[in-house]
Design a protein around this motif. Structure first.
Motif, PDB file in Angstrom:
ATOM      1  N   CYS A 170       0.814  -1.219   0.000  1.00 11.68           N
ATOM      2  CA  CYS A 170       0.000   0.000   0.000  1.00 11.68           C
ATOM      3  C   CYS A 170       0.851   1.275   0.000  1.00 11.68           C
ATOM      4  O   CYS A 170       0.300   2.377  -0.097  1.00 11.68           O
ATOM      5  CB  CYS A 170      -0.945  -0.007   1.193  1.00 11.68           C
ATOM      6  SG  CYS A 170      -2.150  -1.358   1.145  1.00 11.68           S
ATOM      7  N   ARG A 171       2.154   1.137   0.169  1.00  9.59           N
ATOM      8  CA  ARG A 171       3.106   2.245   0.051  1.00  9.59           C
ATOM      9  C   ARG A 171       2.746   3.428   0.949  1.00  9.59           C
ATOM     10  O   ARG A 171       2.964   4.594   0.600  1.00  9.59           O
ATOM     11  CB  ARG A 171       3.214   2.714  -1.400  1.00  9.59           C
ATOM     12  CG  ARG A 171       3.535   1.616  -2.403  1.00  9.59           C
ATOM     13  CD  ARG A 171       3.938   2.187  -3.759  1.00  9.59           C
ATOM     14  NE  ARG A 171       2.941   3.085  -4.328  1.00  9.59           N
ATOM     15  CZ  ARG A 171       1.902   2.689  -5.067  1.00  9.59           C
ATOM     16  NH1 ARG A 171       1.727   1.382  -5.315  1.00  9.59           N
ATOM     17  NH2 ARG A 171       1.052   3.567  -5.568  1.00  9.59           N
ATOM     18  N   GLY A 172       2.205   3.142   2.116  1.00  9.39           N
ATOM     19  CA  GLY A 172       1.749   4.213   2.991  1.00  9.39           C
ATOM     20  C   GLY A 172       2.843   5.131   3.485  1.00  9.39           C
ATOM     21  O   GLY A 172       2.576   6.293   3.813  1.00  9.39           O
ATOM     22  N   PRO A 232       1.510   7.125  -1.812  1.00  7.49           N
ATOM     23  CA  PRO A 232       0.796   5.933  -1.320  1.00  7.49           C
ATOM     24  C   PRO A 232      -0.241   5.452  -2.333  1.00  7.49           C
ATOM     25  O   PRO A 232      -0.757   6.231  -3.139  1.00  7.49           O
ATOM     26  CB  PRO A 232       0.121   6.446  -0.038  1.00  7.49           C
ATOM     27  CG  PRO A 232       0.045   7.926  -0.202  1.00  7.49           C
ATOM     28  CD  PRO A 232       1.241   8.316  -1.006  1.00  7.49           C
TER      29      PRO A 232
END
Length: 343
Positions: A142-144, A149
């Motif tokens: 999710c590349r938060g 993101p």
């Protein structure tokens, strides 16, 4: 897995540069083992910063650099790789209690949140646990913690492409739980740098114990347990990311002994530089954490960066402490069962 084209290109570029795998490892900061795995096509698709480090070390011109990146992309985007589980670490160490808890996370409909500071090994833990659970596991980054993101629609699309073939859904690096899709009937495991109250059973991940740190260092380096190994572990704050970076630093410096590494890490002004090797970088991980903090939390970082806090500041644990502290100065409470990550 990396594509065979990428493996062949990397091997060809290295040979044209008249480098051994060890020489490329020294120049790029990527471990010999990682380079060997990529050239044999048995590793996970390399991250962008790893590709850049290899291309820089090989002195590739823009065209060859682009071709190498393109060769890696098909493996990343292939339909068979949609939500594919990253490669399990062959030297995964410790975490027995957490693995026992995650064994229950495979039950249909369960939701579990694994949270802790950057570099503490959240992703490695859930991936290793997933390999021990029956059924198909699917992984979504999710590349938060990144500047870009994944949007809820992107996450939902990736999950939809898998359909009902997924028994365990892993949502990695979640910063904002709002908009996360509902996975009916699936077991869901979420990793996050922060607690996400109300999303499910929470597992707080702390740095390694001394014994776990020693086991990981000896497994990677082949050096026996000693006072120098324990000194290195201490300088790394028992943080798995830092321990792996230190071990890889030793691997690309065969002339160094464990005592040499411990001595260099003892110099606090050089420590972060030594704990950055290829795609393993304590500094980058915590710089991204700092960038994502609120103004109050950033102020807390500076307040905490005071005499007596040097070790925390150097290793970046101060970012997680700052988050908890900022909650207290903005009306939240730290007396809610959360432990500081140095226990």
């Amino acid at each position: 897995m990396t594509s065979q084209l990428f493996a062949a290109l990397l091997r060809d570029h290295r040979r044209r540069a008249r480098m051994t795998q060890h020489e490329l490892a020294v120049k790029s900061g990527v471990s010999v083992r990682a380079i060997s795995d990529m050239e044999r096509g048995v590793s996970a698709v390399p991250q962008r910063r790893t590709l850049e480090a290899l291309a820089d070390a090989l002195g590739l011109d823009p065209d060859r650099r682009s071709a190498l990146a393109e060769a890696a992309r098909p493996a990343r985007d292939a339909p068979s790789g949609v939500c594919a589980l990253p490669r399990d670490l062959p030297d995964f160490t410790g975490r027995r209690a957490e693995l026992a808890l995650l064994a229950e996370a495979g039950r249909p409909g369960s939701r579990t949140v694994v949270h802790g500071p950057p570099g503490v090994g959240k992703t490695a833990l859930v991936v290793h646990a997933a390999t021990r659970i029956a059924g198909r596991a699917c992984f979504v980054d999710c590349r938060g913690s990144t500047p870009e993101p994944a949007a809820p629609d992107e996450v939902a699309d990736r999950i939809a492409r898998v359909g009902d073939r997924c028994d365990l859904l892993i949502l990695d690096d979640v910063a904002d739980p709002a908009g996360l899709p509902t996975a009916a009937g699936q077991a869901v495991v979420i990793t996050s740098r922060r607690p996400l109250p109300g999303l499910g059973t929470a597992i707080r991940l702390l740095p390694f114990t001394v014994a776990e740190s020693v086991r990981l260092l000896t497994a990677i380096t082949g050096h026996p347990d000693s006072g120098h190994v324990r000194a290195v572990a201490g300088h790394c704050g028992h943080l798995p990311l830092a321990l792996r970076a230190a071990a890889n630093r030793l691997a690309v410096r065969p002339a160094w002994s464990m005592a040499d590494l411990a001595g260099r890490l003892a110099e606090s002004d050089r420590r972060l530089a030594l704990l950055s090797v290829g795609d393993l970088s304590v500094w980058r991980r915590y710089a991204s954490a700092y960038a994502g903090l609120s103004p109050d939390a950033r102020r807390a970082v500076h307040l905490l960066a005071a005499p007596g806090m040097e070790t925390l500041v150097e290793l970046g644990f101060v970012a997680e402490l700052a988050h908890l502290y900022a909650r207290s100065i903005t009306g939240g409470s730290v007396a809610d069962g959360h432990q500081l990550p140095l226990a």
